[in-house]
Write a protein that holds these residues in place. Structure first.
Motif, short mmCIF file in Angstrom:
data_model
loop_
_atom_site.label_atom_id
_atom_site.label_comp_id
_atom_site.label_asym_id
_atom_site.label_seq_id
_atom_site.Cartn_x
_atom_site.Cartn_y
_atom_site.Cartn_z
N LYS B 12 2.94 -2.45 -9.01
CA LYS B 12 1.83 -1.57 -9.41
C LYS B 12 0.56 -2.39 -9.65
N GLU B 13 0.71 -3.46 -10.39
CA GLU B 13 -0.48 -4.26 -10.72
C GLU B 13 -1.05 -4.99 -9.50
N MET B 14 -0.16 -5.47 -8.68
CA MET B 14 -0.64 -6.18 -7.48
C MET B 14 -1.33 -5.21 -6.52
N LEU B 15 -0.79 -4.01 -6.42
CA LEU B 15 -1.44 -3.01 -5.56
C LEU B 15 -2.84 -2.72 -6.08
N GLN B 16 -2.95 -2.67 -7.41
CA GLN B 16 -4.27 -2.44 -8.00
C GLN B 16 -5.25 -3.54 -7.61
N THR B 17 -4.76 -4.78 -7.70
CA THR B 17 -5.61 -5.92 -7.35
C THR B 17 -6.11 -5.82 -5.91
N VAL B 18 -5.23 -5.43 -5.01
CA VAL B 18 -5.64 -5.39 -3.60
C VAL B 18 -6.32 -4.05 -3.27
N GLY B 19 -6.34 -3.14 -4.20
CA GLY B 19 -7.01 -1.87 -3.96
C GLY B 19 -6.27 -0.96 -3.01
N SER B 20 -4.94 -0.94 -3.17
CA SER B 20 -4.14 -0.09 -2.29
C SER B 20 -3.34 0.88 -3.16
N GLU B 21 -3.17 2.09 -2.65
CA GLU B 21 -2.50 3.11 -3.46
C GLU B 21 -0.99 2.94 -3.51
N SER B 22 -0.45 2.48 -2.42
CA SER B 22 1.01 2.39 -2.34
C SER B 22 1.37 1.28 -1.38
N LEU B 23 2.65 0.95 -1.36
CA LEU B 23 3.10 -0.06 -0.40
C LEU B 23 2.85 0.43 1.03
N ASP B 24 3.09 1.70 1.27
CA ASP B 24 2.83 2.23 2.61
C ASP B 24 1.37 2.10 3.00
N ALA B 25 0.50 2.32 2.02
CA ALA B 25 -0.94 2.30 2.31
C ALA B 25 -1.42 0.90 2.70
N LEU B 26 -0.60 -0.14 2.37
CA LEU B 26 -0.97 -1.51 2.76
C LEU B 26 -1.06 -1.65 4.28
N PHE B 27 -0.41 -0.74 4.97
CA PHE B 27 -0.34 -0.86 6.42
C PHE B 27 -1.35 0.04 7.12
N SER B 28 -2.38 0.41 6.38
CA SER B 28 -3.35 1.36 6.94
C SER B 28 -4.06 0.81 8.18
N MET B 29 -4.09 -0.52 8.30
CA MET B 29 -4.76 -1.07 9.49
C MET B 29 -3.93 -0.92 10.75
N ILE B 30 -2.70 -0.53 10.61
CA ILE B 30 -1.89 -0.28 11.81
C ILE B 30 -2.13 1.16 12.24
N PRO B 31 -2.65 1.36 13.45
CA PRO B 31 -2.93 2.73 13.89
C PRO B 31 -1.68 3.61 13.81
N GLU B 32 -1.91 4.86 13.52
CA GLU B 32 -0.82 5.83 13.36
C GLU B 32 0.16 5.78 14.55
N ASN B 33 -0.39 5.70 15.77
CA ASN B 33 0.50 5.77 16.94
C ASN B 33 1.28 4.47 17.17
N CYS B 34 1.03 3.47 16.35
CA CYS B 34 1.84 2.24 16.43
C CYS B 34 2.92 2.21 15.36
N ARG B 35 2.93 3.21 14.49
CA ARG B 35 3.90 3.18 13.38
C ARG B 35 5.23 3.77 13.81
N ARG B 36 6.23 3.23 13.20
CA ARG B 36 7.58 3.71 13.46
C ARG B 36 7.78 5.03 12.73
N SER B 37 8.34 6.01 13.42
CA SER B 37 8.45 7.32 12.78
C SER B 37 9.73 7.49 11.98
N GLU B 38 10.84 6.87 12.44
CA GLU B 38 12.06 7.06 11.64
C GLU B 38 12.58 5.72 11.10
N ASP B 39 13.42 5.80 10.09
CA ASP B 39 13.96 4.60 9.47
C ASP B 39 14.87 3.85 10.44
N MET B 40 15.03 2.57 10.18
CA MET B 40 15.93 1.78 11.01
C MET B 40 17.37 2.23 10.74
N ASN B 41 18.14 2.29 11.79
CA ASN B 41 19.53 2.71 11.67
C ASN B 41 20.43 1.47 11.63
#
Lengths: 485, 443, 134
Positions: B12-41
């Motif tokens: 929580k505190e580290m996310l605050q420092t970097v100005g990100s809302e969540s762990l997922d939001a850390l990957f905002s620089m990856i375009p949506e169409n490059c993201r994996r849609s389902e979990d690894m099996n």
């Protein structure tokens, strides 16, 4: 900084092996001579090597002392960019020592090695799932060997189509091994510049890609720690001209469970099990560099491949388009065991979390240090961040000086002077296994050093002072090489 | 998960420092169409204790000593490894460090590799050895590429008695470049037919393995003389370096490059890897050598120390003109072999080599006495070929049921050698075990 | 690293864009690298030179100089045949650093096209070029 963990320890001197010992000692238990001694032709018999004779105690003290001059991940933080020096779990080491694994002979009938084949078969499936690729060969023995496998596959693909392409695109943010791997396949490297944002632009690829070009070797995330956001468009351009996309997967630790390499246009990639998958680096290997491909390149994978048939596993050589063999046997099986153990211990959720925390740690460092160190690309990074010594130029303090001083604070230096696109680069990759407290210590150490650069620059220039040796004369070593004793 | 130290509060505190809302939001620089849609099996995570059971089960499904008695070598040899060497090798200061790019913090690795280079040079009778290659096969491929660089000729001659799998690896390495490989046939004596060497023009190297794949000691000296007459280099390959504890070293017989497998020197067989590519050459060719080298120097205070040196040959500096693309090698295996060679010493390695020789000679004569043919009569080390009468497969299978692995069937590698088996005996086989083998085979 | 005004650039030499210098010496010329080049490279540890008798066209690579962590190609500033090489660089590559214009020379060349000598820069032109690179 009062609580730096660097300190001078009890460091003992130890001579070279042949400077100790006495003729007639022996450090190994020789089995009993239970057969008669046989004749040997005097013309064939040699003198035997001139090795020093040591007792077991001599040998044990020698290597124990040497080990104490070394620093490893188990000693402390090792934020070496692009090397992913994460914690190496001890249970993985235990598994490789199991009798069946350690003693397995590679050429026994496969019915006597089912455990080994099953492990390899399943590991291939796991790595395919993690990368989003379709098929995997575990044979390459290291990352550069995996790159070579990938380049051979690209070469075989073009040859098979009856075309002969001569060039390969290599961005300036790719790994250093790439051009040498491509050259082994006779490809001429065509450098491609990254944009001001530190990533590849569609336009630069459009300008460079032609029908003489076999493909592109892209490192994603790249060596600036940035995700190649135009990768899909880039892949489309390369594919439209009949080329293939190779991805150097050394930085996979940033994107497990987050990016499917198979979905973003990558045709072939390699992984470094000794980076992303927690197997130890061993002071320079052994590693393991599996090569992963999409369906259309599967026929070219190295042989033998493992085939499953009703729960029985066999090796098959029956792949006429295969590039052939790269390793005498099947690759670094001992390293595969550790990777397999890691994946089974972590599971999907923890692997994804590892990538998330690796990215969190890197961004945290980037935010905390960007006020004291120059940050050439100020944008969200992935698993590593790249600073430079630009702000220290006026103090005549270099990147080298600062990282040598970091040793005195008890840290291994980051990767330096790489990537080449940043002058005086300091490339920090903390990995997910470093805790916030340890990262804070690293940040404090850097801040203290930046301060010292202003107030006491000689202290920085003369660092390190707490190690076994001071800075070494590399020029003399290269001018008059002394490579054996 | 015990490898991940972050608490929810840290995150929580580290996310605050970097100005990100969540762990997922850390990957905002990856375009949506490059993201994996389902979990690894993947299979669900295991506890340490569940993993132990799983791995024990897998490892039990592999034939191993002492339950099985294996008489197979062929590039992977069963030798005893002292507990002291195994124990030292597990020192995590060695295991968990990176390539020694920062010498002040890695003097342990560096001095150990310098010692390794020295011991390997002495073992092979060569002037300089590198810090290792992946395995014997890739070492040989690299040696031939190095010969091509030195001589600027693009053909090589390779004996058919070089390990068949090594020859396959050479072909893979050579395929895209178009360099030519000519194979030298073998004679009825089990030695390479070198008579053709005098007609070979413009060859970069001739590669001969000794002891060869049949265990026979080749006449490297003559091969070297014939090669050098044609300004061709002699590349001496091997799979069993323990032989040089007893037989003449490749360097003393005129090899320009000596390369091969070092697994015998204290490295577990581990289903063929990680192993150890030994690589040594003449000093005058050192700038053409692939791989890392450690050299001696002094620090600012004049104290002796070690650094990686002559790095301008390597991929990260010379890029496409590098002498090889190798980067990570098999350093820890090199360390294991250095510990092993330090443990045997000169006296010990000679005794051990002698014992291996004596034991295999014992089995050879036991076979002869039992009427089993030894087709290649010359000197061998450790390994030799036997010719069984027809129906040998049956005997092999019968012994397998008794957990005796009676050699390696040579027919898949040499189609003309039906009913021929390659046997290996090391110090791990007792006289009683060999007697039983012969008895079972003739019963 | 030296500032531009600290560089030693003799008047009697000609200079090429790749920082080689050329000294006319009767029928032949001597070639080496400039003070600027040696300073940029740092401690030189190895110099690879061609064999006597080799023939090059202007701009061809005729050798390499190595520092500890870099390799630089040497490009020949005029066409011609190599008539001599500085053998002392084999054992003492540091001469290129300590004495780049005298004992640190690299090759002696018999020019194939003496007109090419006129295309080289004099001291001032070279100095201007270096200033322009700043």
């Amino acid at each position: 900084m009062n609580n730096a963990i660097g300190t001078t320890g009890l460091i003992l001197n130890e001579p070279l092996l042949w400077e100790k010992g006495k003729r007639g000692r022996c450090g190994i238990s020789i089995p009993k001579q239970d057969v008669p001694s046989a004749d040997i032709a005097p013309s064939l018999s040699g003198e035997g090597p001139d090795f020093p004779d040591l007792s077991e105690v001599d040998v044990v003290r020698h290597y124990t002392r040497l080990s104490q001059w070394n620093f490893g991940v188990d000693t402390g933080m090792y934020p070496l960019g692009s090397c992913t020096m994460k914690y190496n779990p001890k249970t993985n080491e235990r598994q490789t020592q199991l009798k069946g694994f350690a003693q397995a002979h590679p050429l026994l009938p496969t019915e006597l090695s089912q455990g080994a084949l099953k492990l390899m078969y399943e590991l291939e499936k796991y790595l395919a799932e993690i990368t989003g690729m379709d098929a995997v060969s575990l044979q390459p023995a290291a990352g550069a060997h995996g790159e070579l496998a990938g380049m051979l596959i690209i070469h075989a693909y073009h040859t098979n189509k009856g075309t002969n392409r001569s060039k390969i695109l290599i961005p300036d943010t790719a790994h250093g091994t790439n051009p040498a791997s491509a050259a082994l396949c006779g490809y001429k490297s065509v450098p491609v510049k990254s944009s001001e944002q530190g990533v590849l632009s569609k336009e630069s690829i459009e300008a460079a890609m032609d029908e003489e070009t076999a493909g592109i070797m892209v490192t994603n995330p790249n060596t600036l720690g940035l995700f190649e956001e135009n990768i899909i468009a880039i892949s489309e351009i390369v594919h439209a001209k009949g080329g293939l996309v190779y991805c150097d997967g050394a930085n996979m630790n940033a994107v497990m469970g987050i990016v499917n390499m198979g979905d973003i246009g990558v045709d072939v990639m390699h992984l470094n099990l000794h980076k992303t998958f927690s197997t130890p680096h061993g002071g320079g290997g052994p590693g393991s560099g599996p090569v992963c491909v999409k369906k259309h390149l599967e026929p070219f994978l190295p042989v033998p491949r493992i085939i499953e048939d009703n729960g029985q596993y066999v090796f098959s050589e029956d792949f006429p388009e295969s590039i052939g063999k790269l390793h005498a046997f099947y690759g670094n099986f001992g390293v595969m065991i550790k990777c397999y153990s890691y994946i089974r211990s972590m599971g999907a959720a923890n692997l994804k979390r590892a990538s998330q925390l690796a990215v969190l740690n890197a961004n945290y460092i980037k935010e905390k240090l960007k006020d004291v160190l120059h940050l050439p690309y100020d944008r969200p990074c992935m698993h590593e961040c790249v600073f430079s010594d630009k702000h220290q130029k006026s103090d005549k303090i270099t990147t080298l000086d600062m990282v040598k001083r970091l040793m005195d604070y008890g840290f291994h230096p980051p990767t330096i002077y790489f990537p080449l696109v940043v002058n005086g680069a300091i490339m920090i990759e903390p990995t997910e296994t470093e805790s916030r407290e340890d990262i804070d210590l690293l940040i404090d150490a850097f801040k203290a050093i930046v301060e010292e650069a202003k107030t006491d620059p000689d202290k920085v220039r003369n660092a390190p002072t707490n190690c076994k040796v001071q800075r070494l004369d590399e020029t003399a070593a290269a001018r008059n090489p002394c490579l054996t004793g | 998960m015990r490898y991940l130290p972050h608490t929810e509060e840290d995150i929580k505190e580290m996310l605050q420092t970097v100005g990100s809302e969540s762990l997922d939001a850390l990957f905002s620089m990856i375009p949506e169409n490059c993201r994996r849609s389902e979990d690894m099996n993947l299979p669900e995570s295991l506890t340490e204790w569940e993993l132990d059971k799983l791995m024990e089960n897998l490892s039990n499904d592999i034939a191993a000593s002492p339950e099985y008695k294996s008489f197979v070598g062929a590039g992977s040899y069963e030798h005893y490894i002292p507990a002291s060497a195994q124990y030292l090798l597990s020192r995590s200061e060695f295991v968990t460090s990176y390539t020694p790019y920062q010498p002040e913090m890695t003097q342990g690795t560096l001095q150990a590799i310098y010692e390794y280079q020295t011991l390997v040079s002495r073992l092979l009778g060569m002037e300089v050895a590198n810090a290792s290659i992946y395995d014997g096969a890739s070492a040989l491929a690299e040696a031939l590429l190095m010969s091509i660089r030195i001589t600027r000729k693009n053909k090589v001659a390779v004996s058919q008695l070089v390990h068949p799998l090594y020859r396959q690896v050479i072909k893979t390495y050579f395929k895209p470049s178009g360099y030519e490989i000519v194979e030298l046939p073998y004679l009825e004596s089990g030695l390479t037919d070198i008579s053709g060497l005098k007609d070979l023009e413009d060859f970069a190297a001739v590669a001969v393995q000794s002891p060869n794949f049949f265990g026979c000691i080749e006449d490297l000296h003559t091969v070297g003389e014939m090669a050098h007459e044609k300004k061709t280099l002699l590349v001496a390959a091997f799979t069993e370096p323990l032989a040089f504890g007893l037989f003449k070293s490749p360097g003393s017989l005129g090899a320009d490059i000596a390369c091969g497998e070092g697994q015998s020197l204290g490295i577990p067989q581990a289903f063929g890897g990680p192993a150890l590519g030994l690589f040594a050459g003449k000093l005058k060719y050192v700038r053409h050598m692939p791989g890392r080298l450690v050299g001696e120097t002094v620090d600012r205070g004049g104290k002796r120390g070690y650094v990686l040196t002559l790095a301008t040959r390597e991929q990260h500096i010379r890029r496409e003109k590098a002498t090889s693309n190798i980067c990570t090698n098999n350093s820890l295996c090199a360390l294991a072999s250095a510990m092993y060679m330090a443990s045997t010493g000169g006296t010990g390695i000679r005794s051990l080599a002698r014992l291996n020789y004596d034991k295999s000679e014992y089995l050879k004569s036991a076979f002869r006495n039992a009427g089993i043919g030894i087709p290649f009569e010359g000197a061998t080390f450790n390994e030799f070929v036997v010719k069984l009468s027809g129906g040998s497969r049956k005997a092999y299978d019968r012994l397998l049921k008794k957990k005796i692995i009676a050699g390696l069937d040579l027919a898949p590698y040499y189609s003309e050698l039906e009913n021929h088996y390659l046997f290996c005996v090391t110090e791990t086989k007792s006289r009683a075990e060999m007697d039983r083998l012969v008895q079972e085979m003739t019963s | 690293m030296k500032e531009i005004d600290e560089l030693n650039l003799p008047e009697d030499l000609n200079y090429a864009e790749d920082h080689e210098w050329v000294l006319r010496d009767g029928d032949t010329v001597k070639i080496g690298i400039s003070d600027y080049a040696q300073d940029q490279l740092g401690d030189i540890v190895f110099v690879e030179l061609p064999e006597v008798g080799a023939v090059f066209n202007k701009g061809d690579e005729f050798g390499t100089v190595e520092s500890v962590k870099a390799v630089s190609e040497l490009y020949i500033p005029i066409s011609g045949e190599i008539t001599g090489i500085n053998k002392s660089l084999e054992d003492s590559p540091e001469l290129v650093n300590t004495d780049p214009y005298k004992n640190g020379w690299m090759v002696q060349v018999k020019p194939g096209n003496p007109d090419e000598l006129n295309e080289l820069m004099n001291r001032n032109a070279y100095l201007e070029m270096l200033k322009g690179m700043e």
